[in-house]
Design a protein around this motif. Structure first.
Motif, PDB file in Angstrom:
ATOM      1  N   ILE A 142       1.061  -1.273  -0.161  1.00 51.81           N
ATOM      2  CA  ILE A 142      -0.099   0.253  -0.408  1.00 51.81           C
ATOM      3  C   ILE A 142       1.096   1.290   0.165  1.00 51.81           C
ATOM      4  CG2 ILE A 142      -1.629   1.552   1.089  1.00 51.81           C
ATOM      5  CD1 ILE A 142      -2.438  -1.479   3.215  1.00 51.81           C
ATOM      6  N   LEU A 143       1.729   0.649   0.312  1.00 56.43           N
ATOM      7  CA  LEU A 143       2.658   2.227   1.316  1.00 56.43           C
ATOM      8  C   LEU A 143       4.391   2.901  -0.187  1.00 56.43           C
ATOM      9  CD1 LEU A 143       3.484   2.302   4.787  1.00 56.43           C
ATOM     10  CD2 LEU A 143       2.176   4.500   3.586  1.00 56.43           C
ATOM     11  N   GLY A 144       3.778   1.486  -0.672  1.00 54.97           N
ATOM     12  CA  GLY A 144       5.101   1.757  -1.560  1.00 54.97           C
ATOM     13  C   GLY A 144       4.436   3.038  -2.883  1.00 54.97           C
ATOM     14  N   HIS A 145       3.205   3.473  -2.916  1.00 60.39           N
ATOM     15  CA  HIS A 145       3.154   4.491  -4.076  1.00 60.39           C
ATOM     16  C   HIS A 145       3.360   5.663  -3.214  1.00 60.39           C
ATOM     17  CE1 HIS A 145       1.293   1.055  -6.752  1.00 60.39           C
ATOM     18  NE2 HIS A 145       0.895   1.132  -5.110  1.00 60.39           N
ATOM     19  N   TYR A 146       3.341   5.974  -2.079  1.00 58.32           N
ATOM     20  CA  TYR A 146       3.478   7.358  -0.899  1.00 58.32           C
ATOM     21  C   TYR A 146       5.295   7.766  -1.225  1.00 58.32           C
ATOM     22  CZ  TYR A 146      -1.017   6.379  -1.143  1.00 58.32           C
ATOM     23  OH  TYR A 146      -2.289   6.139  -1.722  1.00 58.32           O
ATOM     24  N   HIS A 147       4.694   9.397  -1.497  1.00 57.43           N
ATOM     25  CA  HIS A 147       6.073   9.981  -0.905  1.00 57.43           C
ATOM     26  C   HIS A 147       6.607   9.795   0.494  1.00 57.43           C
ATOM     27  CE1 HIS A 147       9.101  13.376  -1.040  1.00 57.43           C
ATOM     28  NE2 HIS A 147       9.342  12.705  -2.252  1.00 57.43           N
ATOM     29  N   GLU A 148       7.983   9.846   0.986  1.00 55.30           N
ATOM     30  CA  GLU A 148       8.312   9.627   1.827  1.00 55.30           C
ATOM     31  C   GLU A 148       7.902  10.973   2.857  1.00 55.30           C
ATOM     32  OE1 GLU A 148       9.952   7.771   4.520  1.00 55.30           O
ATOM     33  OE2 GLU A 148       9.800   6.982   2.745  1.00 55.30           O
ATOM     34  N   ASP A 149       7.636  12.240   2.175  1.00 53.00           N
ATOM     35  CA  ASP A 149       7.065  13.748   3.455  1.00 53.00           C
ATOM     36  C   ASP A 149       5.184  13.705   2.753  1.00 53.00           C
ATOM     37  OD1 ASP A 149       9.122  14.072   3.508  1.00 53.00           O
ATOM     38  OD2 ASP A 149       9.951  15.359   1.647  1.00 53.00           O
ATOM     39  N   VAL A 150       4.420  12.309   2.557  1.00 51.81           N
ATOM     40  CA  VAL A 150       3.006  12.863   2.168  1.00 51.81           C
ATOM     41  C   VAL A 150       2.339  13.032   2.874  1.00 51.81           C
ATOM     42  CG1 VAL A 150       1.996  10.224   2.774  1.00 51.81           C
ATOM     43  CG2 VAL A 150       0.829  11.206   1.239  1.00 51.81           C
ATOM     44  N   ILE A 151       1.370  14.319   2.836  1.00 49.15           N
ATOM     45  CA  ILE A 151       0.567  14.214   3.751  1.00 49.15           C
ATOM     46  C   ILE A 151      -1.435  13.827   2.874  1.00 49.15           C
ATOM     47  CG2 ILE A 151      -1.394  16.609   4.174  1.00 49.15           C
ATOM     48  CD1 ILE A 151       1.746  18.573   3.622  1.00 49.15           C
ATOM     49  N   PHE A 152      -1.697  13.293   4.270  1.00 51.45           N
ATOM     50  CA  PHE A 152      -3.157  12.984   3.563  1.00 51.45           C
ATOM     51  C   PHE A 152      -3.928  13.221   5.536  1.00 51.45           C
ATOM     52  CE2 PHE A 152      -6.224   9.573   3.539  1.00 51.45           C
ATOM     53  CZ  PHE A 152      -6.318   9.062   2.038  1.00 51.45           C
ATOM     54  N   SER A 153      -5.125  14.006   4.170  1.00 53.76           N
ATOM     55  CA  SER A 153      -6.220  13.853   5.268  1.00 53.76           C
ATOM     56  C   SER A 153      -7.639  13.436   5.007  1.00 53.76           C
ATOM     57  CB  SER A 153      -6.811  15.611   4.907  1.00 53.76           C
ATOM     58  OG  SER A 153      -5.421  15.944   5.112  1.00 53.76           O
ATOM     59  N   SER A 154      -8.260  13.229   6.332  1.00 51.43           N
ATOM     60  CA  SER A 154      -9.703  11.869   5.931  1.00 51.43           C
ATOM     61  C   SER A 154      -9.890  12.545   7.335  1.00 51.43           C
ATOM     62  CB  SER A 154      -8.870  10.439   5.851  1.00 51.43           C
ATOM     63  OG  SER A 154     -10.259  10.110   5.852  1.00 51.43           O
ATOM     64  N   PRO A 155     -11.792  12.307   7.451  1.00 52.73           N
ATOM     65  CA  PRO A 155     -12.025  12.362   8.213  1.00 52.73           C
ATOM     66  C   PRO A 155     -12.121  11.133   9.345  1.00 52.73           C
ATOM     67  CG  PRO A 155     -13.755  12.080   6.591  1.00 52.73           C
ATOM     68  CD  PRO A 155     -12.450  12.258   5.988  1.00 52.73           C
ATOM     69  N   MET A 156     -11.488  10.070   8.677  1.00 56.79           N
ATOM     70  CA  MET A 156     -11.601   9.223   9.288  1.00 56.79           C
ATOM     71  C   MET A 156      -9.754   9.356  10.292  1.00 56.79           C
ATOM     72  SD  MET A 156     -13.798   6.800   8.742  1.00 56.79           S
ATOM     73  CE  MET A 156     -13.302   4.891   9.067  1.00 56.79           C
ATOM     74  N   VAL A 157      -9.044   9.875  10.284  1.00 58.27           N
ATOM     75  CA  VAL A 157      -7.779  10.556  10.859  1.00 58.27           C
ATOM     76  C   VAL A 157      -8.436  10.132  12.303  1.00 58.27           C
ATOM     77  CG1 VAL A 157      -6.047  11.498  11.205  1.00 58.27           C
ATOM     78  CG2 VAL A 157      -6.915  10.572   9.218  1.00 58.27           C
ATOM     79  N   GLU A 158      -9.719  11.511  12.869  1.00 55.60           N
ATOM     80  CA  GLU A 158     -10.216  11.691  13.616  1.00 55.60           C
ATOM     81  C   GLU A 158     -10.204  10.191  13.961  1.00 55.60           C
ATOM     82  OE1 GLU A 158     -12.047  14.866  16.476  1.00 55.60           O
ATOM     83  OE2 GLU A 158     -13.203  14.952  14.240  1.00 55.60           O
ATOM     84  N   ARG A 159     -11.202   9.494  13.700  1.00 57.08           N
ATOM     85  CA  ARG A 159     -11.679   8.710  14.282  1.00 57.08           C
ATOM     86  C   ARG A 159     -10.795   8.034  14.977  1.00 57.08           C
ATOM     87  NH1 ARG A 159     -17.097   5.137  10.577  1.00 57.08           N
ATOM     88  NH2 ARG A 159     -17.579   3.873  12.398  1.00 57.08           N
ATOM     89  N   PHE A 160      -9.697   7.004  14.488  1.00 55.68           N
ATOM     90  CA  PHE A 160      -8.745   6.475  14.740  1.00 55.68           C
ATOM     91  C   PHE A 160      -7.554   6.507  15.239  1.00 55.68           C
ATOM     92  CE2 PHE A 160     -10.114   4.413   9.897  1.00 55.68           C
ATOM     93  CZ  PHE A 160     -11.353   3.616  11.279  1.00 55.68           C
ATOM     94  N   SER A 161      -7.362   7.952  15.497  1.00 55.24           N
ATOM     95  CA  SER A 161      -6.479   8.160  15.998  1.00 55.24           C
ATOM     96  C   SER A 161      -6.652   9.508  17.809  1.00 55.24           C
ATOM     97  CB  SER A 161      -5.487   9.223  15.178  1.00 55.24           C
ATOM     98  OG  SER A 161      -5.486  10.784  15.131  1.00 55.24           O
ATOM     99  N   ASP A 200      -6.937  12.888  16.245  1.00 54.57           N
ATOM    100  CA  ASP A 200      -6.411  14.190  16.482  1.00 54.57           C
ATOM    101  C   ASP A 200      -7.520  14.920  15.703  1.00 54.57           C
ATOM    102  OD1 ASP A 200      -5.472  16.071  15.116  1.00 54.57           O
ATOM    103  OD2 ASP A 200      -3.381  15.110  13.673  1.00 54.57           O
ATOM    104  N   PRO A 201      -7.890  15.651  16.248  1.00 52.83           N
ATOM    105  CA  PRO A 201      -9.448  16.114  15.555  1.00 52.83           C
ATOM    106  C   PRO A 201      -8.281  17.208  13.864  1.00 52.83           C
ATOM    107  CG  PRO A 201      -7.916  17.345  17.181  1.00 52.83           C
ATOM    108  CD  PRO A 201      -7.596  16.303  17.185  1.00 52.83           C
ATOM    109  N   SER A 202      -7.433  17.280  13.308  1.00 50.43           N
ATOM    110  CA  SER A 202      -7.025  18.162  12.698  1.00 50.43           C
ATOM    111  C   SER A 202      -7.448  17.334  11.544  1.00 50.43           C
ATOM    112  CB  SER A 202      -5.010  18.634  12.415  1.00 50.43           C
ATOM    113  OG  SER A 202      -4.969  17.066  12.459  1.00 50.43           O
TER     114      SER A 202
END
Length: 121
Positions: A25-44, A46-48
């Motif tokens: 999965i991560l093989g397609h992503y840059h080391e400096d990737v920034i990713f946003s999702s409503p699921m981030v707050e749900r799983f972590s 983190d309200p950002s």
């Protein structure tokens, strides 16, 4: 970016997610990737709703895979932009999700997930 590349990428993206293999999965992503999702707050908590870098992305997605062991994606459609693509997919509970990914040097440098009324299982 042309539509042929976008379709090929989306097919690989679907296979990689459905394998649940985080390295694939991560093989397609840059080391400096920034990713946003409503699921981030749900799983972590983190309200950002945003993760920064491949290590944070690994932590976030690993948490998601452990909480949703039956996770499965089906690509419904793909759109190509100048340096971005949009993947329209259905998740394991039938929710439609749009993933917008921007590329730099052949890798995803930024992305976000956009959800409708059904977030996840």
């Amino acid at each position: 970016m042309d539509l042929e590349f976008a379709r090929k990428f989306a097919g690989e993206w679907q296979e990689d997610w459905n394998s649940h293999d985080m390295d694939r999965i991560l093989g397609h992503y840059h080391e400096d990737v920034i990713f946003s999702s409503p699921m981030v707050e749900r799983f972590s908590g983190d309200p950002s709703g945003t993760v920064h870098g491949k290590d944070e992305l690994r932590t976030y997605w690993s948490a998601g895979l452990s909480r949703i062991p039956d996770l499965h994606f089906e690509v419904m459609d793909v759109r190509a932009g100048v340096d971005s693509l949009v993947i329209d997919y259905r998740n394991q509970i039938g929710g439609r999700v749009y993933e917008v990914l921007t590329f730099r040097d052949g890798l995803v440098i930024a992305g976000f997930g956009a959800y409708g009324t059904v977030l996840a299982g």
